[in-house]
Design an enzyme around this catalytic site. Structure first.
Site, PDB file in Angstrom:
ATOM      1  N   HIS A   1     -74.155 -50.877   1.625  1.00 40.87           N
ATOM      2  CA  HIS A   1     -72.870 -50.580   2.262  1.00 40.87           C
ATOM      3  C   HIS A   1     -71.840 -50.166   1.222  1.00 40.87           C
ATOM      4  O   HIS A   1     -70.646 -50.338   1.409  1.00 40.87           O
ATOM      5  CB  HIS A   1     -72.384 -51.793   3.064  1.00 40.87           C
ATOM      6  CG  HIS A   1     -73.449 -52.367   3.949  1.00 40.87           C
ATOM      7  ND1 HIS A   1     -74.184 -53.480   3.594  1.00 40.87           N
ATOM      8  CD2 HIS A   1     -73.938 -51.950   5.136  1.00 40.87           C
ATOM      9  CE1 HIS A   1     -75.074 -53.741   4.543  1.00 40.87           C
ATOM     10  NE2 HIS A   1     -74.956 -52.831   5.484  1.00 40.87           N
TER      11      HIS A   1
ATOM     12  N   HIS B   1     -72.816 -59.028  -0.895  1.00 41.69           N
ATOM     13  CA  HIS B   1     -72.594 -58.847   0.540  1.00 41.69           C
ATOM     14  C   HIS B   1     -73.825 -59.253   1.336  1.00 41.69           C
ATOM     15  O   HIS B   1     -73.800 -60.248   2.043  1.00 41.69           O
ATOM     16  CB  HIS B   1     -72.203 -57.387   0.829  1.00 41.69           C
ATOM     17  CG  HIS B   1     -71.939 -57.129   2.284  1.00 41.69           C
ATOM     18  ND1 HIS B   1     -72.343 -55.975   2.912  1.00 41.69           N
ATOM     19  CD2 HIS B   1     -71.318 -57.881   3.231  1.00 41.69           C
ATOM     20  CE1 HIS B   1     -71.963 -56.022   4.188  1.00 41.69           C
ATOM     21  NE2 HIS B   1     -71.342 -57.169   4.402  1.00 41.69           N
TER      22      HIS B   1
END
Ligand code: FES
Length: 175
Positions: free
Chosen positions: A124, A105
């Site tokens: 995250h 990510h």
């Protein structure tokens, strides 16, 4: 009812006339591209990966990842013995795998959880399954985790020989 039939017929004619115009336009555009430009499209990239020794079978204990770098020092990862035979695993038990530890990510460093043999992101919260080739379990990443392909020698030396999926932050795994 006759009024309704006329409306339907006019709608059909409108659709067919517009469709014909669109088809002629598309054909004109396709015909306008010279063959030389079409042939100038770049060939698919071919990558030659280095072969790098990353560990020896005797050094690995189940569920204790060992830090490595592959295919260069700027690409951190881990090699680990899972204790369960998995697809793509090498070694006498077919359970040795290696992964990048940069989250696909935004590149946060991943940490290992032995209870479900996953690599996890503190950024995250994306999670990746080490028993399933780095398959994303959950989270904001939009790709599976890059897995380092391994080969094993007769003396137990484990070498990284390639990478599946793109390592975070790269346009090519080999720079
Ligand atoms: Fe890992 Fe965002 S950096 S989920």
């Amino acid at each position: 009812m006759a009024e309704c039939d006329k409306l339907a017929e006019s709608g059909r004619r409108f659709f067919l006339s517009r469709g014909a115009v669109a088809a002629v336009g598309a054909a004109a555009v396709a015909g306008a591209i010279p063959a030389s430009e079409a042939e100038a499209a770049p060939a698919p990239a071919r990558i030659t990966y280095p072969v790098a020794r990353v560990a020896n079978v005797g050094e690995l204990k189940p569920n204790e990842p060992v830090p490595i770098s592959y295919p260069d020092p700027d690409s951190p990862g881990v090699v680990m013995k899972l204790g369960t035979r998995v697809a793509g695993g090498v070694g006498p038990d077919g359970d040795i795998v290696a992964f990048s530890t940069m989250c696909p990510h935004k590149g946060f460093p991943l940490f290992f959880r032995a209870d479900d043999r996953s690599l996890n992101c503190p950024g995250h919260y994306s999670r990746f399954d080490c028993e399933k080739g780095g398959l994303q379990i959950w989270g904001q990443a939009t790709a599976n985790l890059a897995q380092f392909r391994l080969a094993i020698a007769a003396n137990g030396d484990i070498s990284a020989i390639g990478v599946d999926e793109l390592i975070y932050g790269r346009i090519s795994n080999v720079l």
